[in-house]
Design an enzyme around this catalytic site. Structure first.
Site, short mmCIF file in Angstrom:
data_model
loop_
_atom_site.label_atom_id
_atom_site.label_comp_id
_atom_site.label_asym_id
_atom_site.label_seq_id
_atom_site.Cartn_x
_atom_site.Cartn_y
_atom_site.Cartn_z
N ASN A 143 -86.92 7.16 52.54
CA ASN A 143 -85.61 7.20 52.11
C ASN A 143 -84.90 8.71 52.11
O ASN A 143 -85.43 9.55 51.34
CB ASN A 143 -85.77 6.89 50.48
CG ASN A 143 -84.27 7.05 49.56
OD1 ASN A 143 -83.12 7.12 50.32
ND2 ASN A 143 -84.20 6.83 48.39
N TRP A 144 -84.11 8.53 52.96
CA TRP A 144 -83.64 10.05 53.49
C TRP A 144 -82.61 10.50 52.34
O TRP A 144 -82.33 11.83 52.75
CB TRP A 144 -82.99 9.80 54.65
CG TRP A 144 -83.91 9.80 55.99
CD1 TRP A 144 -85.21 9.31 55.77
CD2 TRP A 144 -83.50 9.44 57.54
NE1 TRP A 144 -85.72 9.21 56.92
CE2 TRP A 144 -84.70 9.39 58.23
CE3 TRP A 144 -82.48 9.97 58.17
CZ2 TRP A 144 -84.74 9.26 59.54
CZ3 TRP A 144 -82.45 9.71 59.45
CH2 TRP A 144 -83.37 9.75 60.24
N LYS A 145 -82.03 9.71 51.57
CA LYS A 145 -81.13 9.93 50.58
C LYS A 145 -79.92 10.76 51.33
O LYS A 145 -79.61 10.30 52.40
CB LYS A 145 -81.87 10.92 49.39
CG LYS A 145 -83.17 10.15 48.82
CD LYS A 145 -83.73 10.98 47.76
CE LYS A 145 -84.79 10.35 47.02
NZ LYS A 145 -85.47 11.04 46.08
N HIS A 194 -82.10 2.24 42.77
CA HIS A 194 -82.59 3.48 42.76
C HIS A 194 -82.30 4.09 41.68
O HIS A 194 -81.25 4.26 41.08
CB HIS A 194 -82.61 4.25 44.20
CG HIS A 194 -83.41 5.48 44.44
ND1 HIS A 194 -83.03 6.59 43.67
CD2 HIS A 194 -84.31 5.62 45.03
CE1 HIS A 194 -84.15 7.29 43.73
NE2 HIS A 194 -84.81 6.86 44.79
N GLU A 224 -81.80 7.18 41.11
CA GLU A 224 -80.57 8.11 41.28
C GLU A 224 -79.16 7.46 41.13
O GLU A 224 -78.36 7.85 40.67
CB GLU A 224 -80.78 8.80 42.52
CG GLU A 224 -81.86 9.82 42.50
CD GLU A 224 -82.34 10.31 43.74
OE1 GLU A 224 -82.05 9.86 44.89
OE2 GLU A 224 -83.72 10.97 43.62
N GLU A 230 -91.01 3.36 41.24
CA GLU A 230 -90.69 4.63 41.31
C GLU A 230 -90.57 5.33 39.74
O GLU A 230 -89.44 5.29 39.33
CB GLU A 230 -89.53 5.18 41.88
CG GLU A 230 -89.50 4.63 43.28
CD GLU A 230 -88.66 5.40 44.27
OE1 GLU A 230 -89.02 5.93 45.16
OE2 GLU A 230 -87.35 5.25 44.05
N GLY A 261 -89.09 13.56 43.36
CA GLY A 261 -88.66 15.12 43.70
C GLY A 261 -89.28 16.03 42.81
O GLY A 261 -88.87 17.15 43.02
N SER A 307 -92.71 11.40 44.87
CA SER A 307 -93.75 12.66 45.43
C SER A 307 -94.85 12.03 46.10
O SER A 307 -95.94 12.69 46.14
CB SER A 307 -94.16 13.32 44.29
OG SER A 307 -93.29 14.12 43.55
N GLY A 364 -89.36 10.00 49.93
CA GLY A 364 -88.10 10.73 49.93
C GLY A 364 -88.22 11.99 50.66
O GLY A 364 -88.47 11.92 51.82
N GLY A 365 -88.95 13.21 49.93
CA GLY A 365 -88.86 14.37 50.70
C GLY A 365 -89.68 14.39 52.00
O GLY A 365 -89.22 14.93 52.96
P1 13P Z 1 -89.62 11.97 46.75
O1 13P Z 1 -90.74 11.28 47.52
O2 13P Z 1 -88.86 13.09 47.18
O3 13P Z 1 -90.38 12.48 45.23
O4 13P Z 1 -88.52 10.61 46.40
C1 13P Z 1 -88.98 9.50 46.04
C2 13P Z 1 -88.00 8.60 46.00
O5 13P Z 1 -86.95 8.61 45.15
C3 13P Z 1 -87.78 7.64 47.16
O6 13P Z 1 -86.82 6.74 46.84
#
Ligand code: 13P
Length: 253
Positions: A12-14, A98, A100, A170, A176, A215, A236-237
């Site tokens: 997930n590149w966000k 998600h 967020e 999640e 994050g 994470s 994500g990251g």
């Molecule tokens: P991180 O891997 O950066 O914690 O993000 C997880 C996430 O929200 C994937 O959708």
């Protein structure tokens, strides 16, 4: 329980990557990975990059995903992009719910359910993201929170619709933050969630991929992905570096 589920390793590149960075990153993921029997690779890219990245992923083993979409096909919704528009970009998967988006963009359970339904209607596989806050975990209501989030979607589309969907667990406190759930904590939630789904439909519960997100990285993925009920990761990251993302993939399947 038999485990014939394929692992799904989803990035997930966000809201990250310029156009050239996105093309570079996707090109590296494609060039440096091989298809596997037991696992699939997915990248969920920013909407503006779908056309570029779609050209790269077409006819490869990499699946393409979007991070959001509106449930109406079209209309006066300034700034929005509909799920049906995504279809033209060979989108295979759509993230819905998600945390967020739930927290910052008013995606409540009702809206999430409509987006999930819209994805299915358009032949796109929804990944329903669910998760509890730290406060909820400390109150011991994690499972209730997750069940409420999933039930809102079951009530809208029915349990059978989950035969063409995935779930991503999640925990919000792990996103994050570098603070990942332990493999045991994640496995326990996945197991309980699957057991609860089996009360609706055992076959669906057995077949559905439940991904872990929060994470996940190259250092902790091996242990997380070896848990029986963890069927992949939503990353994500660590998905923003091809090498890290593909190290995670190397542990899958
Ligand atoms: P991180 O891997 O950066 O914690 O993000 C997880 C996430 O929200 C994937 O959708």
């Amino acid at each position: 329980m038999s485990n014939l589920r394929k692992k799904l390793i989803a990035g997930n590149w966000k809201m990250n990557t310029s156009r050239s960075e996105a093309i570079q990153l996707a090109s590296n993921v494609i060039a440096d990975s091989l298809p596997k029997e037991g696992a699939e690779l997915l990248i969920c890219v920013p909407l503006v990059h779908l056309a570029d990245i779609g050209k790269l992923t077409a006819n490869t083993h990499i699946k393409l995903g979007a991070q959001d979409g509106h449930w109406e096909s079209n209309g006066a919704f300034t700034g929005e992009v509909s799920v049906s528009m995504l279809k033209d970009y060979q989108v295979d998967y759509l993230l819905v719910g998600h945390s967020e988006r739930r927290e910052m963009f008013a995606d409540d359970d009702a809206r999430v359910a409509k987006k999930f339904a819209a994805a299915l209607k358009n032949g796109i596989t929804p990944i329903l993201c669910i998760g509890e806050s730290l406060e909820q975990r400390e109150q011991g209501v994690t499972l209730e929170v997750l069940q409420t989030q999933v039930k809102a979607v079951i009530d809208e589309v029915g349990i059978e619709a989950f035969s063409d969907a995935a779930i991503a667990y999640e925990p919000i406190w792990a996103i994050g933050t570098g603070r990942t759930a332990t493999p045991e904590q994640a496995q326990e939630v996945h197991f309980e969630l699957r057991r609860w789904l089996a009360e609706y439909n055992p076959e669906i519960a057995d077949g559905i991929q439940i991904l872990y997100g929060g994470s996940m990285n190259a250092a902790n993925a091996d242990e997380l992905l070896s848990q029986n009920d963890i069927d992949g990761g939503l990353i994500g990251g660590a998905s923003l570096k091809a090498e890290d993302f593909l190290t995670i993939y190397s542990f899958a399947g």
